[in-house]
Design a protein around this motif. Structure first.
Motif, PDB file in Angstrom:
ATOM      1  N   LEU A   1      40.196  33.312  38.746  1.00  0.00           N
ATOM      2  CA  LEU A   1      39.574  33.523  40.002  1.00  0.00           C
ATOM      3  C   LEU A   1      39.030  32.334  40.536  1.00  0.00           C
ATOM      4  CD1 LEU A   1      36.870  36.449  38.944  1.00  0.00           C
ATOM      5  CD2 LEU A   1      39.321  36.777  39.934  1.00  0.00           C
TER       6      LEU A   1
ATOM      7  N   ALA B   1      37.714  34.798  33.397  1.00  0.00           N
ATOM      8  CA  ALA B   1      37.693  34.971  34.909  1.00  0.00           C
ATOM      9  C   ALA B   1      36.479  34.437  35.311  1.00  0.00           C
ATOM     10  CB  ALA B   1      37.816  36.419  35.005  1.00  0.00           C
ATOM     11  N   ILE B   2      35.292  34.848  34.713  1.00  0.00           N
ATOM     12  CA  ILE B   2      34.040  34.253  35.314  1.00  0.00           C
ATOM     13  C   ILE B   2      34.084  32.885  35.400  1.00  0.00           C
ATOM     14  CG2 ILE B   2      31.557  34.266  35.027  1.00  0.00           C
ATOM     15  CD1 ILE B   2      32.745  37.066  36.155  1.00  0.00           C
ATOM     16  N   VAL B   3      34.422  32.072  34.326  1.00  0.00           N
ATOM     17  CA  VAL B   3      34.493  30.477  33.983  1.00  0.00           C
ATOM     18  C   VAL B   3      35.287  29.997  35.213  1.00  0.00           C
ATOM     19  CG1 VAL B   3      35.001  28.492  32.663  1.00  0.00           C
ATOM     20  CG2 VAL B   3      33.740  30.328  31.852  1.00  0.00           C
TER      21      VAL B   3
ATOM     22  N   LEU C   1      35.995  31.256  38.173  1.00  0.00           N
ATOM     23  CA  LEU C   1      35.319  31.624  39.248  1.00  0.00           C
ATOM     24  C   LEU C   1      34.322  30.351  39.520  1.00  0.00           C
ATOM     25  CD1 LEU C   1      34.397  33.190  41.736  1.00  0.00           C
ATOM     26  CD2 LEU C   1      33.037  34.406  40.180  1.00  0.00           C
ATOM     27  N   GLY C   2      33.595  30.137  38.273  1.00  0.00           N
ATOM     28  CA  GLY C   2      32.365  29.091  38.536  1.00  0.00           C
ATOM     29  C   GLY C   2      32.992  27.717  38.728  1.00  0.00           C
ATOM     30  N   PHE C   3      34.119  27.311  38.004  1.00  0.00           N
ATOM     31  CA  PHE C   3      34.716  26.309  38.439  1.00  0.00           C
ATOM     32  C   PHE C   3      35.337  25.931  39.627  1.00  0.00           C
ATOM     33  CE2 PHE C   3      38.699  23.699  38.453  1.00  0.00           C
ATOM     34  CZ  PHE C   3      38.273  22.384  37.681  1.00  0.00           C
TER      35      PHE C   3
ATOM     36  N   GLU D   1      34.079  27.271  42.255  1.00  0.00           N
ATOM     37  CA  GLU D   1      32.789  27.279  43.206  1.00  0.00           C
ATOM     38  C   GLU D   1      32.372  25.874  43.059  1.00  0.00           C
ATOM     39  OE1 GLU D   1      31.192  29.510  45.580  1.00  0.00           O
ATOM     40  OE2 GLU D   1      33.211  29.733  45.540  1.00  0.00           O
TER      41      GLU D   1
ATOM     42  N   ILE E   1      32.134  43.617  33.089  1.00  0.00           N
ATOM     43  CA  ILE E   1      31.446  42.766  33.888  1.00  0.00           C
ATOM     44  C   ILE E   1      31.459  43.632  35.314  1.00  0.00           C
ATOM     45  CG2 ILE E   1      31.178  40.593  35.156  1.00  0.00           C
ATOM     46  CD1 ILE E   1      32.671  39.419  32.688  1.00  0.00           C
TER      47      ILE E   1
ATOM     48  N   PHE F   1      31.392  43.242  38.642  1.00  0.00           N
ATOM     49  CA  PHE F   1      31.074  42.329  39.622  1.00  0.00           C
ATOM     50  C   PHE F   1      30.784  43.015  41.051  1.00  0.00           C
ATOM     51  CE2 PHE F   1      33.099  38.922  41.935  1.00  0.00           C
ATOM     52  CZ  PHE F   1      33.436  37.871  40.817  1.00  0.00           C
TER      53      PHE F   1
ATOM     54  N   LEU G   1      38.139  44.859  35.947  1.00  0.00           N
ATOM     55  CA  LEU G   1      37.584  43.849  36.384  1.00  0.00           C
ATOM     56  C   LEU G   1      38.011  43.562  37.786  1.00  0.00           C
ATOM     57  CD1 LEU G   1      35.662  41.425  35.839  1.00  0.00           C
ATOM     58  CD2 LEU G   1      37.564  40.014  34.781  1.00  0.00           C
TER      59      LEU G   1
ATOM     60  N   PHE H   1      24.493  37.026  36.654  1.00  0.00           N
ATOM     61  CA  PHE H   1      25.406  37.154  35.463  1.00  0.00           C
ATOM     62  C   PHE H   1      25.350  36.182  34.630  1.00  0.00           C
ATOM     63  CE2 PHE H   1      29.650  36.141  33.688  1.00  0.00           C
ATOM     64  CZ  PHE H   1      29.652  37.453  32.989  1.00  0.00           C
TER      65      PHE H   1
ATOM     66  N   PHE I   1      26.235  27.249  38.260  1.00  0.00           N
ATOM     67  CA  PHE I   1      27.644  27.360  37.797  1.00  0.00           C
ATOM     68  C   PHE I   1      28.087  26.548  36.731  1.00  0.00           C
ATOM     69  CE2 PHE I   1      28.164  28.599  42.387  1.00  0.00           C
ATOM     70  CZ  PHE I   1      28.580  29.786  41.864  1.00  0.00           C
TER      71      PHE I   1
ATOM     72  N   LEU J   1      26.786  28.076  33.649  1.00  0.00           N
ATOM     73  CA  LEU J   1      27.522  29.104  33.279  1.00  0.00           C
ATOM     74  C   LEU J   1      28.595  28.723  32.431  1.00  0.00           C
ATOM     75  CD1 LEU J   1      28.551  32.243  33.579  1.00  0.00           C
ATOM     76  CD2 LEU J   1      29.296  31.317  35.686  1.00  0.00           C
ATOM     77  N   VAL J   2      29.571  27.668  33.092  1.00  0.00           N
ATOM     78  CA  VAL J   2      30.676  27.083  32.454  1.00  0.00           C
ATOM     79  C   VAL J   2      30.262  26.812  31.132  1.00  0.00           C
ATOM     80  CG1 VAL J   2      32.390  25.424  32.676  1.00  0.00           C
ATOM     81  CG2 VAL J   2      31.743  26.634  34.535  1.00  0.00           C
TER      82      VAL J   2
ATOM     83  N   LEU K   1      29.516  29.513  28.387  1.00  0.00           N
ATOM     84  CA  LEU K   1      30.729  30.132  27.988  1.00  0.00           C
ATOM     85  C   LEU K   1      31.593  29.583  27.128  1.00  0.00           C
ATOM     86  CD1 LEU K   1      31.410  32.486  31.140  1.00  0.00           C
ATOM     87  CD2 LEU K   1      30.518  33.146  28.958  1.00  0.00           C
TER      88      LEU K   1
END
Lengths: 401, 300, 264
Positions: A133, A188-190, A192-194, A196, B35, B37, B103, B235, B277, B280-281, B284
């Protein structure tokens, strides 16, 4: 039939209730005024009613209807027709700039760029099954590497093109290395975070990227030292993107039918079995990730050259979502589908101006609709490869040492 | 010290809001492993519904407290309805599809809902009426904690308490826990799994709506895109705490709230969103199961 | 047997999930060319044992040593599944895990993956070396399909196959990785008696033709007794007996723990 109508009416009433505040009432809290738009409600109710009744009719006759729109279109399977179509298409694409205005050429160039981006993302999402993403981040890396290398060192387009691709690939590896062991939805979320994070850095790190105002005055690509007029340059870039597109299609198709492409598809199907077959999961995923990224990087360089200006606003999550919806609409894994998807998504809103406002709304709706009704995309996945079987081997008893 | 306390409470307030949204993520993930979204958009729609309702009722001349109550109620009702509908349209048909399909569908839903509000309402920021009254007795502490902060904290605490009672003590709560553990088994035991999933979406959406109303009246303006960032952050909080775990979501939210508050307060406010962010990264990558999450062994 | 070290040596293997002890101090040996069966009641830890051998789980304690026929000796603990496969252990799965959207031939071609090297550039340029390699992969895969008598399905999509063929395809795919030891996880599960006896013959043929050793988990006692050179019995993660089929049949501990209730 009566029951269907009643069902349709019930759904319509539910949606009228659902959309009541947002669709009907429009307030201005400062001036304390309210506009009531009851007509919206009536239209919406009618539309939902018709859609429900027709939709339910279609889903009941699904099998008959699917004959019109089979999984892999038989026309595409016909080799001669396919060749003929390709020649016509190639001619059209080559002659296009001679008959249309710069404005039109520009739009077409944009559409082709999205097609290439879609094909690149398709390696990652469609073939290897990794939902990325944050694809736009690699696009940004490409665009900014040309812009910055040009600004600081005066590097030209042709030098920047491979560097942009390479840098994006390196970013892909750097990001991919830690995250590729994550499960699909976390990945997918990581990503996306990257994506951003990259955008926010570009926006805030003024000394490096000149912040939100971006970098202007990026030169268009050169042609053996000739200075081109703006119109000629637009045409030139069109041909460059077209060429890149053709190369991309060639490369992606070759990759898909290769040992590596097989490994990607197997990985998408079952990771554990894949590892048990001796396939290095991380390396294989990383290859897909880096290759996909390098395409975004190269298109990024072209984008910077085309617009002669880059700023962080061009690299929002929305871009990633648009590219992803092109891949989803086209059919994950399908080359033809992705190209068609890009053309439809980018050209339609340009030519149907009334449609433009609803573009993103439709993107969203299409993503849901395709997933629910036709997960294989518009074209379907024609990758059902039958290999010519080795006849000689039929009688031989070949050992296995 | 006062600055520290100010940051502490602003972090706590932020964290409480994140918690209200994060619970929706965590509950849905716990039950169907998706998730959601579009959850951030549900929160945004809750805020918009409250805004619309509050303005209309104010014009009609209702007293502020009634306006607050009725708008919050409307927000809850409509958010829940949206949550229910989204599940029905975009997720239920995909329950047995490959993992990425729902998703992608959820991302589509999120884009759709954002643009739906953009088109039906406005692209601009709209100012949100200050529904929460100023408490006079809080005046001496104004620099540390505002009255809206206090209301947010209290509301969150009460909501959490109710939610815990619901999950631990009621029949539907038990069905939810059973479904979260093993959906097939729950089905065999006669639990109406569809109902449980719908209820989960309704509760999650209602909590998000409460969060939407509170944050909107706290910050004072909203637009169609607020759900995206809030959604990602919530999230993050849910993952930080251990996705699928209800206390984890609360813990993660508070930690995230404080991280953001202190990081922007002491380091730099330019990168406010980067902290979330980056967090988050990092989680994870290094601890995908979160603080309170259980580590799952893959079945072979 | 005395001077030659066994192909696979497992010493004191233990595996715990949190507090749950799935395997405890398990020893096992497989020699070249042997067919060894691992039996035990459901939940005894047999598949966990396979998962430890193939690197899906990292064992909590113990050694897994592979002495390849070419003289290379390796310790397999802590290696990744794909590395272990590359060293010569290949497995099938109890709950079939084929690449269901791919064709039968492609499934086997995936198995060949780790024995070949064509890279990205090769794929794009498709030079003579790459083409030759691709042809060799197809040839080899097709030959294996022929050996296992499922070549007629070569271009069918895996998910459309009859159940028994899917099981055979799992074996074909594993053989394509050129193993020295083949691990079969309940190869007869779900097969009817005719198919089972065909499987019996097939496994013996595989051993002859590919000159490899086979370790299998199986519940079908008839198959186990007729195929195996030696049998290990596990219960609650511990080894309770080992020996030839005849010895196992008469072992009171086994009868008590396993056969007794199974035959009832």
């Amino acid at each position: 039939m009566w029951a269907e109508l009643k069902k349709g009416a019930a759904v319509a009433v539910w949606f009228m209730f659902l959309t009541l505040p947002i669709m009907v009432v429009k307030v201005n809290p400062i001036e304390q005024t309210v506009v009531w738009r009851w007509a919206n409600l009536v239209w919406l109710g009618a539309a939902v009613f018709v859609l429900t009744v027709v939709g339910r009719y279609c889903s009941r006759h699904r099998t008959e209807l699917s004959a019109f729109w089979p999984d892999a279109h038989p026309l595409l399977a016909h080799p001669q027709l396919k060749r003929f179509l390709l020649i016509v298409l190639a001619l059209l694409a080559t002659l296009f700039p001679l008959f249309f205005s710069s404005y039109q050429i520009n739009i077409m160039t944009t559409a082709l760029m999205y097609a290439v981006l879609g094909l690149g993302l398709n390696i990652v999402v469609g073939l290897a099954g990794l939902l990325d993403l944050g694809y736009v981040a690699f696009y940004a890396v490409g665009a900014y590497s040309y812009a910055l290398l040009n600004y600081h060192f005066g590097l030209g387009f042709w030098a920047a093109l491979p560097i942009g691709g390479l840098l994006a690939a390196i970013f892909g590896v750097l990001l991919g290395f830690p995250v590729l062991r994550l499960r699909g939805d976390y990945l997918a979320i990581v990503t996306l975070g990257f994506g951003e994070i990259i955008r926010l850095i570009l926006e805030n790190w003024n000394d490096f990227s000149f912040g939100p105002s971006g970098i202007a005055g990026i030169p268009r690509p050169g042609l053996f030292g000739l200075t081109l007029s703006v119109d000629d340059a637009i045409m030139y870039i069109y041909y460059l993107v077209l060429l890149l597109g053709l190369i991309t299609i060639f490369v992606v198709n070759r990759l898909r039918d290769s040992r590596i492409g097989r490994a990607w598809i197997a990985l998408r199907e079952d990771e554990i079995a894949c590892q048990a077959m001796g396939i290095d999961k991380t390396k294989t995923k990383l290859t897909a990730f880096a290759l996909g990224a390098s395409w975004a990087g190269m298109v990024g360089v072209l984008f910077a050259a085309k617009t002669t200006f880059v700023n962080p606003a061009s690299f929002t999550f929305l871009e990633s979502a648009i590219i992803l919806s092109i891949v989803v609409l086209g059919g994950m894994g399908s080359t033809v589908g992705v190209v068609i998807g890009a053309l439809v998504f980018i050209l339609l809103p340009e030519y149907l101006r009334a449609f433009a406002d609803y573009r993103m709304l439709l993107f969203g709706a299409i993503m849901v609709g395709v997933m629910v009704f036709r997960p294989q995309g518009i074209i379907g996945n024609p990758r059902r490869r039958s290999y010519p079987l080795p006849m000689a081997a039929a009688d031989q008893e070949v050992g296995h040492e | 010290m006062e600055y520290f306390l100010e940051l502490f409470f602003s972090g706590l307030t932020r964290g409480s809001i994140y918690a209200l949204i994060a619970l929706g993520y965590t509950m849905v993930y716990g039950i169907i492993g998706l998730i959601n979204f579009a959850h951030g958009e549900i929160y945004m729609i809750g805020a918009f519904t409250a805004l619309i309702c509050a303005t209309v009722l104010t014009i009609w001349g209702l007293p502020p407290l009634a306006v607050l109550g009725l708008s919050a109620f409307a927000a809850i009702i409509w958010s829940a309805a949206y949550g229910l509908t989204v599940e029905r349209i975009a997720y239920r048909p995909l329950r047995h599809a490959p993992r990425l399909s729902p998703l992608i569908s959820a991302i589509g839903m999120s884009i759709f809902l954002q643009n739906y509000v953009l088109l039906a309402q406005t692209a601009d920021f709209v100012s949100f009426p200050a529904l929460i009254p100023d408490f006079a007795w809080l005046e001496p502490y104004r620099s540390i904690i505002g009255s809206s902060d206090l209301v947010i904290l209290l509301t969150t605490a009460v909501v959490m308490l109710l939610l815990t009672i619901l999950i631990k003590g009621t029949k539907i709560g038990r069905a939810m826990r059973a479904t979260a553990q093993d959906r097939e088994m729950a089905l065999l035991l006669g639990i109406d799994v569809n109902l449980v999933i719908s209820v989960t979406f309704v509760i999650g959406s209602a909590l998000a709506a409460i969060g939407g109303v509170l944050i909107a009246s706290h910050i004072g303006q909203i637009n169609f895109a607020i759900g995206f960032l809030a959604g990602i952050k919530a999230f993050t909080a849910a993952v930080l705490g251990g996705i699928g775990s209800v206390p984890g979501a609360v813990l993660g939210s508070l930690l995230l709230g404080w991280t953001e508050s202190f990081a922007t307060g002491y380091i730099s406010s330019d990168y406010e969103d980067v902290f979330a962010f980056a967090l988050l990264v990092l989680i994870l990558i290094f601890r995908p199961s979160g603080i309170l999450g259980r580590h799952h062994n893959q079945k072979v | 047997m005395s001077e030659v070290r066994p192909l696979l040596e497992v010493r004191g293997l233990s595996m715990a999930f949190g507090g749950l002890r799935a395997l405890h101090d398990l020893d096992l040996e497989v020699s070249c060319g042997e067919i060894v069966a691992l039996i035990g009641p459901n939940g005894a830890g047999k598949t966990t044992f396979f998962n430890c051998l193939t690197g899906v789980y990292a064992p909590s304690a113990g050694d897994i040593l592979l002495n390849r026929p070419d003289g290379k000796a390796l310790r397999l603990n802590g290696l990744l599944p794909n590395q272990i496969t590359k060293h010569g252990l290949a497995r099938t799965f109890q709950n079939i895990r084929l690449f269901s959207e791919m064709t039968v031939l492609e499934n086997v071609m995936i198995g060949c993956h780790c024995r070949h090297r064509a890279g990205i550039l090769g794929a794009i340029l498709r030079g003579p070396a790459t083409r030759a390699e691709e042809a060799a992969i197809i040839d080899k895969s097709y030959t294996i399909l022929q050996h296992l008598r499922i070549a007629q399905y070569a271009n069918d999509v895996a998910k459309s196959l009859p159940y028994g063929v899917q099981r055979t395809l799992e074996i074909a795919r594993a053989l394509a990785t050129e193993p020295v030891l083949l691990l079969l996880d309940e190869p007869a599960a779900g097969l009817n008696p005719t198919e089972t006896s065909e499987l019996d013959a097939l496994i013996l043929q595989i051993r002859e033709r590919y000159r490899l050793a086979i370790l299998l988990i199986e519940h079908d006692m008839k198959l186990v007794m007729s195929l195996s050179d030696r049998i290990y019995v596990v219960d609650y993660g511990e080894r309770i007996a080992q020996g030839t089929p005849a010895e196992i049949r008469n072992n009171p501990a086994v009868i008590k723990a396993y056969l007794g209730e199974d035959d009832a």
